[in-house]
Design a protein around this motif. Structure first.
Motif, PDB file in Angstrom:
ATOM      1  N   ASP A  91       0.843  -1.194   0.000  1.00 27.15           N
ATOM      2  CA  ASP A  91       0.000   0.000   0.000  1.00 27.15           C
ATOM      3  C   ASP A  91       0.882   1.249   0.000  1.00 27.15           C
ATOM      4  O   ASP A  91       0.832   2.069   0.919  1.00 27.15           O
ATOM      5  N   LYS A  92       1.670   1.382  -1.070  1.00 21.86           N
ATOM      6  CA  LYS A  92       2.583   2.515  -1.215  1.00 21.86           C
ATOM      7  C   LYS A  92       1.837   3.712  -1.794  1.00 21.86           C
ATOM      8  O   LYS A  92       0.824   3.542  -2.475  1.00 21.86           O
ATOM      9  N   PRO A  93       2.360   4.914  -1.587  1.00 25.26           N
ATOM     10  CA  PRO A  93       1.708   6.093  -2.181  1.00 25.26           C
ATOM     11  C   PRO A  93       1.564   5.993  -3.690  1.00 25.26           C
ATOM     12  O   PRO A  93       0.530   6.376  -4.242  1.00 25.26           O
ATOM     13  N   GLU A  94       2.609   5.476  -4.378  1.00 25.10           N
ATOM     14  CA  GLU A  94       2.541   5.404  -5.837  1.00 25.10           C
ATOM     15  C   GLU A  94       1.556   4.344  -6.333  1.00 25.10           C
ATOM     16  O   GLU A  94       1.221   4.309  -7.522  1.00 25.10           O
ATOM     17  N   TYR A  95       1.094   3.449  -5.430  1.00 23.65           N
ATOM     18  CA  TYR A  95       0.135   2.421  -5.810  1.00 23.65           C
ATOM     19  C   TYR A  95      -1.281   2.732  -5.318  1.00 23.65           C
ATOM     20  O   TYR A  95      -2.178   1.910  -5.468  1.00 23.65           O
ATOM     21  N   ARG A  96      -1.497   3.895  -4.744  1.00 16.57           N
ATOM     22  CA  ARG A  96      -2.790   4.199  -4.135  1.00 16.57           C
ATOM     23  C   ARG A  96      -3.939   4.163  -5.148  1.00 16.57           C
ATOM     24  O   ARG A  96      -5.070   3.842  -4.800  1.00 16.57           O
ATOM     25  N   ASN A  97      -3.656   4.499  -6.404  1.00 15.44           N
ATOM     26  CA  ASN A  97      -4.715   4.534  -7.423  1.00 15.44           C
ATOM     27  C   ASN A  97      -4.842   3.228  -8.194  1.00 15.44           C
ATOM     28  O   ASN A  97      -5.658   3.132  -9.115  1.00 15.44           O
ATOM     29  N   VAL A  98      -4.043   2.221  -7.827  1.00 17.03           N
ATOM     30  CA  VAL A  98      -4.120   0.934  -8.525  1.00 17.03           C
ATOM     31  C   VAL A  98      -5.436   0.248  -8.188  1.00 17.03           C
ATOM     32  O   VAL A  98      -5.774   0.067  -7.009  1.00 17.03           O
ATOM     33  N   SER A  99      -6.190  -0.119  -9.224  1.00 19.95           N
ATOM     34  CA  SER A  99      -7.506  -0.734  -9.043  1.00 19.95           C
ATOM     35  C   SER A  99      -7.461  -2.245  -9.219  1.00 19.95           C
ATOM     36  O   SER A  99      -8.200  -2.975  -8.554  1.00 19.95           O
ATOM     37  N   TYR A 100      -6.645  -2.716 -10.153  1.00 18.34           N
ATOM     38  CA  TYR A 100      -6.571  -4.142 -10.413  1.00 18.34           C
ATOM     39  C   TYR A 100      -5.227  -4.489 -11.047  1.00 18.34           C
ATOM     40  O   TYR A 100      -4.466  -3.607 -11.469  1.00 18.34           O
ATOM     41  N   ALA A 101      -4.939  -5.774 -11.090  1.00 16.94           N
ATOM     42  CA  ALA A 101      -3.724  -6.278 -11.746  1.00 16.94           C
ATOM     43  C   ALA A 101      -4.144  -7.153 -12.915  1.00 16.94           C
ATOM     44  O   ALA A 101      -5.226  -7.753 -12.908  1.00 16.94           O
ATOM     45  N   ILE A 102      -3.285  -7.203 -13.910  1.00 21.37           N
ATOM     46  CA  ILE A 102      -3.600  -7.995 -15.100  1.00 21.37           C
ATOM     47  C   ILE A 102      -2.316  -8.569 -15.675  1.00 21.37           C
ATOM     48  O   ILE A 102      -1.263  -7.925 -15.644  1.00 21.37           O
ATOM     49  N   GLY A 103      -2.381  -9.797 -16.166  1.00 28.60           N
ATOM     50  CA  GLY A 103      -1.199 -10.442 -16.726  1.00 28.60           C
ATOM     51  C   GLY A 103      -0.931 -10.016 -18.151  1.00 28.60           C
ATOM     52  O   GLY A 103      -1.837  -9.627 -18.890  1.00 28.60           O
ATOM     53  N   VAL A 104       0.324 -10.090 -18.558  1.00 35.85           N
ATOM     54  CA  VAL A 104       0.737  -9.775 -19.931  1.00 35.85           C
ATOM     55  C   VAL A 104       0.817 -11.066 -20.730  1.00 35.85           C
ATOM     56  O   VAL A 104       1.418 -12.049 -20.293  1.00 35.85           O
ATOM     57  N   ILE A 117       3.077  -9.134 -14.368  1.00 38.36           N
ATOM     58  CA  ILE A 117       1.817  -8.712 -13.747  1.00 38.36           C
ATOM     59  C   ILE A 117       1.815  -7.188 -13.683  1.00 38.36           C
ATOM     60  O   ILE A 117       2.658  -6.578 -13.028  1.00 38.36           O
ATOM     61  N   LEU A 118       0.858  -6.575 -14.396  1.00 39.14           N
ATOM     62  CA  LEU A 118       0.770  -5.122 -14.458  1.00 39.14           C
ATOM     63  C   LEU A 118      -0.198  -4.598 -13.402  1.00 39.14           C
ATOM     64  O   LEU A 118      -1.231  -5.206 -13.133  1.00 39.14           O
ATOM     65  N   LEU A 119       0.150  -3.460 -12.822  1.00 41.19           N
ATOM     66  CA  LEU A 119      -0.720  -2.786 -11.867  1.00 41.19           C
ATOM     67  C   LEU A 119      -1.410  -1.641 -12.600  1.00 41.19           C
ATOM     68  O   LEU A 119      -0.750  -0.796 -13.211  1.00 41.19           O
ATOM     69  N   VAL A 120      -2.731  -1.623 -12.553  1.00 42.95           N
ATOM     70  CA  VAL A 120      -3.509  -0.739 -13.419  1.00 42.95           C
ATOM     71  C   VAL A 120      -4.456   0.144 -12.604  1.00 42.95           C
ATOM     72  O   VAL A 120      -5.133  -0.330 -11.686  1.00 42.95           O
ATOM     73  N   GLU A 121      -4.501   1.418 -12.963  1.00 36.20           N
ATOM     74  CA  GLU A 121      -5.501   2.343 -12.438  1.00 36.20           C
ATOM     75  C   GLU A 121      -6.690   2.341 -13.390  1.00 36.20           C
ATOM     76  O   GLU A 121      -6.531   2.592 -14.594  1.00 36.20           O
ATOM     77  N   ALA A 122      -7.866   2.038 -12.883  1.00 41.58           N
ATOM     78  CA  ALA A 122      -9.068   2.005 -13.720  1.00 41.58           C
ATOM     79  C   ALA A 122      -9.508   3.432 -14.022  1.00 41.58           C
ATOM     80  O   ALA A 122     -10.166   4.083 -13.220  1.00 41.58           O
ATOM     81  N   THR A 123      -9.120   3.915 -15.187  1.00 44.38           N
ATOM     82  CA  THR A 123      -9.445   5.282 -15.585  1.00 44.38           C
ATOM     83  C   THR A 123      -9.519   5.363 -17.100  1.00 44.38           C
ATOM     84  O   THR A 123      -8.862   4.591 -17.803  1.00 44.38           O
ATOM     85  N   GLN A 124     -10.310   6.298 -17.573  1.00 43.77           N
ATOM     86  CA  GLN A 124     -10.359   6.577 -19.009  1.00 43.77           C
ATOM     87  C   GLN A 124      -9.543   7.811 -19.357  1.00 43.77           C
ATOM     88  O   GLN A 124      -9.412   8.155 -20.522  1.00 43.77           O
ATOM     89  N   GLU A 125      -8.996   8.458 -18.323  1.00 43.28           N
ATOM     90  CA  GLU A 125      -8.169   9.647 -18.520  1.00 43.28           C
ATOM     91  C   GLU A 125      -6.723   9.231 -18.694  1.00 43.28           C
ATOM     92  O   GLU A 125      -6.028   8.901 -17.732  1.00 43.28           O
ATOM     93  N   ILE A 126      -6.262   9.188 -19.917  1.00 46.63           N
ATOM     94  CA  ILE A 126      -4.899   8.752 -20.214  1.00 46.63           C
ATOM     95  C   ILE A 126      -4.343   9.648 -21.312  1.00 46.63           C
ATOM     96  O   ILE A 126      -5.054  10.040 -22.234  1.00 46.63           O
ATOM     97  N   GLU A 127      -3.072  10.002 -21.207  1.00 48.92           N
ATOM     98  CA  GLU A 127      -2.456  10.929 -22.144  1.00 48.92           C
ATOM     99  C   GLU A 127      -1.629  10.193 -23.195  1.00 48.92           C
ATOM    100  O   GLU A 127      -1.164   9.069 -22.954  1.00 48.92           O
ATOM    101  N   VAL A 128      -1.438  10.850 -24.332  1.00 49.61           N
ATOM    102  CA  VAL A 128      -0.580  10.298 -25.378  1.00 49.61           C
ATOM    103  C   VAL A 128       0.814  10.062 -24.801  1.00 49.61           C
ATOM    104  O   VAL A 128       1.374  10.931 -24.127  1.00 49.61           O
ATOM    105  N   GLY A 129       1.347   8.880 -25.033  1.00 53.84           N
ATOM    106  CA  GLY A 129       2.650   8.515 -24.491  1.00 53.84           C
ATOM    107  C   GLY A 129       2.564   7.616 -23.278  1.00 53.84           C
ATOM    108  O   GLY A 129       3.536   6.964 -22.907  1.00 53.84           O
ATOM    109  N   ASP A 130       1.372   7.578 -22.633  1.00 53.31           N
ATOM    110  CA  ASP A 130       1.168   6.681 -21.492  1.00 53.31           C
ATOM    111  C   ASP A 130       0.934   5.259 -21.985  1.00 53.31           C
ATOM    112  O   ASP A 130       0.453   5.029 -23.096  1.00 53.31           O
TER     113      ASP A 130
END
Length: 245
Positions: A159-172, A186-199
């Motif tokens: 439960d680190k500050p940089e992981y506070r917005n992580v909603s789910y994990a998903i395999g590659v 295993i990727l850590l993902v924030e469930a959001t539709q707000e994403i910028e070019v380059g992300d």
């Protein structure tokens, strides 16, 4: 004799499958004389240096220009770093992009956690929390069925500050995002539709799910062996990749 010059001449002899005795016989000198040159204890005169270049089939002018360039920056970088810079300059744009990506990620890691094997700051113990884990739904390749079912299981993450917005994990699944992400990561993902070019995010196109970098009009594969995927009216953003375990 200059460190770079010594290294280049020694490597050139080895690459030509020549022993010190072979070169000494050609030049009419003792083998230990050549050995002393290659150890930097003594150095050949200019005529002998030119003969060495001829024997090794290397261009004297280019070698000396390279040595001079290294001498100008020697106080700032090591020989191995200088050689890495030369390799970097020979890369195409794709190669430079991959190197820069890795450098940025590794720099972030060092800044946060310090160098491996070094204790730069006290290790902080974080509490853990559970998130949902979909272990085979994000394709780094030709497509995977979109997330439309219950998560396969729950996993714990710090439960680190940089992981506070992580909603789910998903395999590659696949290798189109190498070297950043490997098959099975295993990727850590924030469930959001707000994403910028380059992300880098998780995307749905035509009922298939991908992990890709967002471009202006396409989803970009870091591995150039894979084609980019054009965005269309079916495209949807399922989340932003925060990191990986």
């Amino acid at each position: 004799m200059n460190e770079l010059l010594i290294t280049r001449l020694r490597n050139a002899r080895i690459e030509n499958n020549m022993k010190q005795q072979d070169v000494a016989d050609i030049l009419g000198i003792k083998p230990n004389t050549l050995s002393n040159w290659e150890k930097g204890r003594t150095e050949p005169d200019i005529d002998t240096f030119v003969k060495l270049c001829d024997i090794y089939q290397i261009d004297c002018s280019s070698l000396l220009e390279d040595v001079y360039a290294f001498k100008r920056v020697k106080s700032d970088i090591s020989l191995s770093e200088y050689e890495s810079i030369k390799k970097y300059r020979s890369l195409d744009d794709h190669g430079k992009e991959l190197v820069n990506f890795t450098l940025n990620k590794e720099t972030e890691r060092i800044e946060k956690y310090g160098k491996l094997g070094e204790v730069s700051h006290p290790v902080t113990s974080f509490p853990m929390r559970l998130i949902s884990y979909y272990f085979k739904n994000a394709s780094a390749g030709t497509g995977q069925l979109v997330i439309d079912n219950l998560p396969d299981k729950d996993i714990e993450i710090p439960d680190k500050p940089e992981y506070r917005n992580v909603s789910y994990a998903i395999g590659v699944n696949g290798s189109s995002m190498e070297p950043a992400f490997q098959d099975g990561d295993i990727l850590l993902v924030e469930a959001t539709q707000e994403i910028e070019v380059g992300d880098i995010g998780i995307f749905q196109i035509n009922n298939e799910c991908f992990v890709k970098k967002l471009g202006e009009k396409e989803l970009i594969s870091l591995n150039k062996d894979y084609k980019n995927i054009p965005l269309d009216e079916t495209a949807a953003t399922l989340g932003k990749v925060i990191g990986k375990l």
